[in-house]
Design an enzyme around this catalytic site. Structure first.
Site, mmCIF file in Angstrom:
data_model
loop_
_atom_site.group_PDB
_atom_site.id
_atom_site.type_symbol
_atom_site.label_atom_id
_atom_site.label_comp_id
_atom_site.label_asym_id
_atom_site.label_seq_id
_atom_site.Cartn_x
_atom_site.Cartn_y
_atom_site.Cartn_z
ATOM 1 N N HIS A 171 -3.656 -5.392 1.054
ATOM 2 C CA HIS A 171 -2.939 -5.671 2.306
ATOM 3 C C HIS A 171 -2.926 -7.165 2.630
ATOM 4 C CE1 HIS A 171 -2.363 -1.574 4.074
ATOM 5 N NE2 HIS A 171 -3.364 -1.271 3.273
ATOM 6 N N CYS A 214 0.829 -1.195 0.000
ATOM 7 C CA CYS A 214 0.000 0.000 0.000
ATOM 8 C C CYS A 214 0.875 1.261 0.000
ATOM 9 C CB CYS A 214 -0.994 -0.023 1.165
ATOM 10 S SG CYS A 214 -2.355 1.161 0.991
ATOM 11 N N GLU A 231 -1.064 -8.617 4.788
ATOM 12 C CA GLU A 231 -0.859 -8.796 6.233
ATOM 13 C C GLU A 231 -2.162 -8.706 7.006
ATOM 14 O OE1 GLU A 231 -1.049 -4.336 6.067
ATOM 15 O OE2 GLU A 231 -0.523 -5.991 4.718
#
Length: 266
Positions: free
Chosen positions: A231, A96, A233
């Protein structure tokens, strides 16, 4: 299996550094979170690590544009350090805001004739997009996407629209297999009748920002530097999925991105 060390590089406004470190740790790596100033003071610290991760967030408040200040810090003070890092066969991941930083620093796509090859600009919707998107791997070039066919990940950005400098650059990046991750139709078939635009774009919100060729992430010409707007994660555990109580999943889709990085150093 070797245990690679991961340098997570944060700055004022970064807010996904701990999540990124946890994702790498879950995948079997040994992460450490450093403030950018620490590396600026002692660039040689990078030599102790095998992976560099630049997390999401709003570095320096996105005051000039998303990732611009952080990117300029790298461009003017750490470019040689990161180029040596890449040349040593190591990995770099930007998520990002980290993707925006890699683009604006020239680390992911080196400038040509003193001009950037591409940029990430304001979403076509004119607003911050916070939603989940379907993705597909469009190239086997990148280390981080090996063995991954599709993913369902969240996005959260206002400047995620990928635009190449010109048609020739876009074509060359596609031919080189560098446009590695694309927004896609949902895997459940819920949008099977969606029509693509004449230029091949998925309609909003399937392509949440209007990126050319539905690009959600790209790698450098080695496949070892990778940036993406979604994202990974934020989806490493099944309970991260918005329908986790209704769908039985063994793991989050994003975990494989980090496992591929660890496996690379096995």
């Amino acid at each position: 299996m070797a245990t690679p060390r991961v340098l997570i590089l944060r700055a004022p406004g970064s807010n996904c550094d701990q999540e990124t470190a946890f994702a790498f740790q879950t995948a079997g790596a040994r992460p450490e979170v450093f403030h950018l100033n620490r590396l600026l003071e002692k660039p040689s610290l990078a030599a102790d690590f095998q992976i560099l991760g630049i997390p999401g967030g709003f570095s320096y408040g996105d005051d000039l544009s998303a990732g611009r200040i952080f990117g300029n810090q790298i461009r003017h003070h750490l470019r040689d350090t990161l180029q040596e890092f890449r040349a040593a066969g190591k990995l770099i991941l930007g998520i990002c805001n980290g993707f925006q930083i890699l683009i604006k620093s020239g680390i992911l796509l080196p400038d040509r004739a003193d001009e950037p090859q591409a940029t990430l600009t304001l979403n076509d919707s004119g607003k911050f997009e916070d939603r989940w998107v379907s993705l597909r791997t469009a190239s086997s070039k990148g280390v981080f996407l090996q063995g991954i066919e599709s993913m369902y990940l969240p996005i959260a950005h206002a400047e995620g629209k990928f635009i190449a400098r010109d048609a020739a650059t876009l074509s060359q990046l596609e031919t080189n297999g560098q446009l590695a991750l694309r927004y896609d139709l949902p895997q459940d078939g819920s949008a099977a009748n969606v029509a693509l635009a004449s230029n091949g774009l998925l309609p909003y919100p399937l392509n949440p920002n209007g990126a050319q060729l539905n690009v959600a992430g790209l790698c450098d010409d080695t496949g070892r530097v990778f940036g993406l707007m979604p994202h990974p994660e934020r989806h490493i555990d099944p309970t991260h999925h918005p329908r986790w109580t209704r769908e039985q999943r063994e793991r989050g889709d994003g975990l494989a991105v980090f496992e591929n990085a660890v496996r690379y150093f096995a």
